[in-house]
Scaffold this motif. Structure first.
Motif, PDB file in Angstrom:
ATOM      1  N   LEU A  89      -3.495  -3.490   2.625  1.00  0.00           N
ATOM      2  CA  LEU A  89      -2.114  -3.025   2.768  1.00  0.00           C
ATOM      3  C   LEU A  89      -1.965  -1.594   3.297  1.00  0.00           C
ATOM      4  CD1 LEU A  89      -0.288  -4.607  -0.287  1.00  0.00           C
ATOM      5  CD2 LEU A  89       0.204  -4.964   2.130  1.00  0.00           C
ATOM      6  N   GLN A  91      -3.493  -0.039   5.498  1.00  0.00           N
ATOM      7  CA  GLN A  91      -4.072   0.219   6.812  1.00  0.00           C
ATOM      8  C   GLN A  91      -3.049   0.446   7.916  1.00  0.00           C
ATOM      9  OE1 GLN A  91      -7.288  -2.401   7.875  1.00  0.00           O
ATOM     10  NE2 GLN A  91      -8.047  -2.474   5.781  1.00  0.00           N
ATOM     11  N   LEU A  92      -1.891  -0.153   7.801  1.00  0.00           N
ATOM     12  CA  LEU A  92      -0.881   0.059   8.835  1.00  0.00           C
ATOM     13  C   LEU A  92      -0.468   1.516   8.888  1.00  0.00           C
ATOM     14  CD1 LEU A  92       0.694  -1.502  10.946  1.00  0.00           C
ATOM     15  CD2 LEU A  92       2.521  -1.785   9.285  1.00  0.00           C
ATOM     16  N   SER A 150     -10.206   0.311   2.406  1.00  0.00           N
ATOM     17  CA  SER A 150      -9.228   0.148   3.483  1.00  0.00           C
ATOM     18  C   SER A 150      -9.485   1.140   4.607  1.00  0.00           C
ATOM     19  CB  SER A 150      -7.810   0.322   2.934  1.00  0.00           C
ATOM     20  OG  SER A 150      -7.518   1.676   2.652  1.00  0.00           O
ATOM     21  N   THR A 388      -2.838  -5.468   7.309  1.00  0.00           N
ATOM     22  CA  THR A 388      -1.686  -5.217   6.448  1.00  0.00           C
ATOM     23  C   THR A 388      -0.928  -6.497   6.155  1.00  0.00           C
ATOM     24  OG1 THR A 388      -1.481  -2.975   7.342  1.00  0.00           O
ATOM     25  CG2 THR A 388       0.429  -3.873   6.209  1.00  0.00           C
TER      26      THR A 388
END
Length: 437
Positions: A89, A91-92, A150, A388
């Motif tokens: 999650l 990573q965006l 991540s 994500t």
């Protein structure tokens, strides 16, 4: 040329030899000269982290530890979603500042150190805490671990794409996975035979060994020869989110890839449900045998999957999806026909073994496909966006637990089989990204 350089080059040629002249595809000329050293740095680094992953496996080892510490059963169900979704999650957002770094290996090394510290914390919690307190602490530390993971995930594909040739990326990751599987297999054998007793102090020692491996991996990555890359795109998190989301409407192949990967998340969350079918001590009495099944599957399949992925990552995804569908359907059928038979209990490690072969194919296939599908300019963004979305999807997997309670574990496995079959269909629509055409 030194003897060590000659040895590296020979070993590199032995592992990656191709007869179609595909040397140094899709990487800078400077990286081409460093291919043997970079290739084996990736192999050694990934071997360390993948071994660590096997030693702390939330599906098996951490689940056993939380259970042994007397934590409520609900914490066991949180471990896999927290690790997987927590790894994906962020990573965006993080892709923006990682993109601003000319050398992304430093982000990966920092993420590896965070993982090491988190695992050390889990070991300390296991020694000092019991009951719900232990469950809370281990779950929270696993979330910290996932955050470090991540950062490694979003930076690694970019580093791999810059430093290892397109024709050999799957071979590098497959070789590392095979080496790691051998180490985890040894751990499983020691547990199954009783040489390593299933006690909390022993598992704590294993956790500390895993932490050392992540520290070693960080030091190895720091030595990687990575040319400075483009830093365009290192903007605010909000701008990164906005730009990346629009790619879903403009890139059909990315959309199909994310759909396929989303359907195949079932291969990651299915193993605990197979273990749950062993109703004798919830399967934990045979922890060693399940670890053996999982690691042996990786040992026997990862190199082959990696080599095949270098030729067609699309077909790796198709085949692994079909294998998973067949195994999950067969396991569900066995559980319905003989729910309490000793034959079922004997078959479960073999079912897990076959499923994990498919899972390794999914992991290698999706990783290589994304790296080869993207360009150097879009690789970090594609990685962050897909991860994500999958992370958000994984947060919903707790709903399968509700289905299991209402309709039984075999029903969940049957549903997983259907989703894997649909993944095989969607994977057919992917392009052959290893082709030069």
């Amino acid at each position: 040329m030194t003897d060590s350089s000659t040895t590296l080059e020979r070993a590199h040629q032995l592992l990656t030899a191709e007869d179609d002249g595909r040397a140094c595809r899709d990487i800078p000329d400077e990286a081409c000269r460093e291919q043997p050293a970079n290739f084996f740095t990736h192999v050694a680094t990934l071997a360390c982290t993948k071994t660590g992953d096997g030693l702390i496996d939330p599906k098996l080892v951490l689940s056993w530890l939380v259970n042994a510490l007397g934590a409520p059963a609900g914490f066991v169900g949180l471990l896999v979603p927290v690790r997987e979704a927590g790894s994906l999650l962020p990573q965006l957002v993080s892709s923006g500042w990682i993109r601003s770094m000319p050398q992304r290996k430093w982000a990966w090394a920092a993420g590896s150190l965070v993982q090491a510290l988190a695992v050390m914390g889990i070991a300390a919690a296991a020694m000092l805490l019991r009951g719900a307190e232990a469950g809370i602490a281990i779950t929270a530390l696993l979330a910290v671990f996932a955050l470090g993971r991540s950062v490694c995930s979003v930076s690694y594909k970019d580093v791999l794409g810059k430093t290892v040739s397109k024709a050999t990326r799957g071979t590098a990751t497959g070789t590392a996975s095979t080496l790691a599987a051998a180490g985890v297999l040894t751990f499983g054998i020691l547990l199954a035979t009783g040489i390593l007793p299933r006690t909390i102090p022993v598992i704590v020692a294993v956790l500390l060994l895993a932490a050392t491996l992540w520290i070693t991996a960080a030091l190895l990555m720091a030595r990687l020869h990575e040319e400075a890359g483009s830093t365009e795109g290192g903007r605010t998190p909000l701008s990164v989110v906005r730009e990346n989301l629009t790619r879903l409407t403009t890139d059909r192949q990315l959309l199909i890839y994310i759909l396929t990967r989303g359907l195949l998340t079932t291969t990651a969350i299915a193993p605990p449900y197979i273990v749950m079918l062993d109703q004798r001590d919830a399967g934990y009495s045979r922890l060693g045998w399940f670890v053996i099944a999982s690691s042996l599957a990786a040992l026997l399949s990862t190199y082959a999957w990696g080599r095949l992925a270098d030729r067609s990552s699309r077909w790796v995804l198709i085949l692994s999806a079909l294998i998973a569908a067949a195994i999950l359907a067969s396991t569900a059928t066995l559980a319905w026909i003989m729910p309490n038979a000793s034959t079922l209990y004997l078959m479960l490690p073999f079912c897990l073994f076959a499923l994990m072969i498919a899972y390794q194919g999914v992991r290698l296939g999706r990783s290589v496909h994304l790296v080869d599908m993207a360009t150097p300019e879009t690789r970090a963004a594609y990685t962050a966006l897909s991860n994500t979305i999958i992370g958000a999807l994984l947060l919903l997997t707790s709903g399968f637990g509700i289905i299991a309670q209402a309709y039984g574990t075999p029903a969940v496995l049957a549903l997983f089989a259907i989703l894997c079959a649909l993944a095989a269909v969607s994977a057919f629509a992917l392009k052959e990204v290893q082709s030069d055409d």
